[in-house]
Design an enzyme around this catalytic site. Sequence first.
Site, short mmCIF file in Angstrom:
data_model
loop_
_atom_site.label_atom_id
_atom_site.label_comp_id
_atom_site.label_asym_id
_atom_site.label_seq_id
_atom_site.Cartn_x
_atom_site.Cartn_y
_atom_site.Cartn_z
N ASP A 14 33.25 41.03 46.18
CA ASP A 14 32.46 40.14 45.33
C ASP A 14 31.59 41.02 44.44
OD1 ASP A 14 31.17 37.95 44.20
OD2 ASP A 14 30.95 36.92 46.12
N ARG A 16 28.36 40.63 44.46
CA ARG A 16 27.19 40.88 45.31
C ARG A 16 27.56 40.60 46.75
NH1 ARG A 16 24.83 35.96 46.57
NH2 ARG A 16 25.55 34.19 45.34
N ASP A 32 34.65 43.60 40.49
CA ASP A 32 34.68 42.68 39.35
C ASP A 32 36.15 42.34 39.09
OD1 ASP A 32 34.67 41.39 36.92
OD2 ASP A 32 33.40 42.85 35.90
N TYR A 121 35.99 24.52 32.77
CA TYR A 121 36.35 24.81 34.17
C TYR A 121 37.69 24.16 34.51
CZ TYR A 121 35.99 24.62 39.31
OH TYR A 121 36.22 24.72 40.66
N LYS A 125 41.48 25.92 35.21
CA LYS A 125 42.21 25.67 36.45
C LYS A 125 43.62 25.11 36.17
CE LYS A 125 39.44 27.07 39.74
NZ LYS A 125 39.83 28.17 40.66
#
Length: 293
Positions: A14, A16, A32, A121, A125
């Site tokens: 990830d 983070r 990334d 979004y 998808k």
Amino acid sequence: MYKRYGENSVVVSDLRQVTYEVNNQPAFTRLDVTDKKAFSEYVRQEKPNTILHLSALLSATAEKFLDKAFTVNVVGAINALEIAMESKCSIYIPSTIAVFGPNVPRLNTPDDVVLQPTTVYGIAKVYMELMGNYYHKKFGLDFRSLRYPGAISSDPPGGGTTDYAVEIYFELLKNKKYECFLSKNTMLPMMYMDDLIRGTCDFLDIPTDNLSRRVYNLAAISFTPGELYRTISKYILDTSITYKPDHRQNYADSWPMSLDDSCARRDWGWRHSYDIDQMTKIMIELISKKLNP
């Protein structure tokens, strides 16, 4: 998933690091997904049997950052598909109810309808679904995807339109009041996270020859903000709710109110376990512990 497959069978990447509710944290690498070279090197190093590509900006957040949404949601997904094909491993990328547009039957929306989403979004998808099917048919890639309803867990909300169903628990427990950004009677399909994870794992474990398609609807329960509030009010007393629909109302109005997931139930035995009352009891318990450790 970490508990199901074992601590030596899952690695996580990830931007983070996230702490998981398990005794031993899985191996973590900062990655990334839009950096294809680094992504490819990571997969070559780890040699996974399956890639679970979960990276995405959700509906409301993606509308605020269109360039970033395209890079993460489209470029990232294509990178994942190509790297899975090169590495000869299977790949799972979740889809969403946001792929549907206002032109479909909103009750018991079937798997196969014309997809004309109204958000970036959802558009990303749909592209992912089509490219995944293309890679499967042309190159034999074991691509799989589930169209998730709103996912409800005790983690803080992440920028989606269905996130009111998580926010409401936090706000009623903390402040005894909640202002909902959707109207009282906006019905949407939802699912408790434990069902979603179990359903995903069961889907991944099914032999590919048992699947009649690559992308499936996945359904559990449908409810409105008003219905959810009434359920929570049985367990958290002396609360109040107001409704102030914002731009997210338009997204919700274009999505299904319920899904037909009969293909998933037929092909791999999908069954959900949690209803709205069971989910609410668990959510209140888990969030209360987080707010008052």
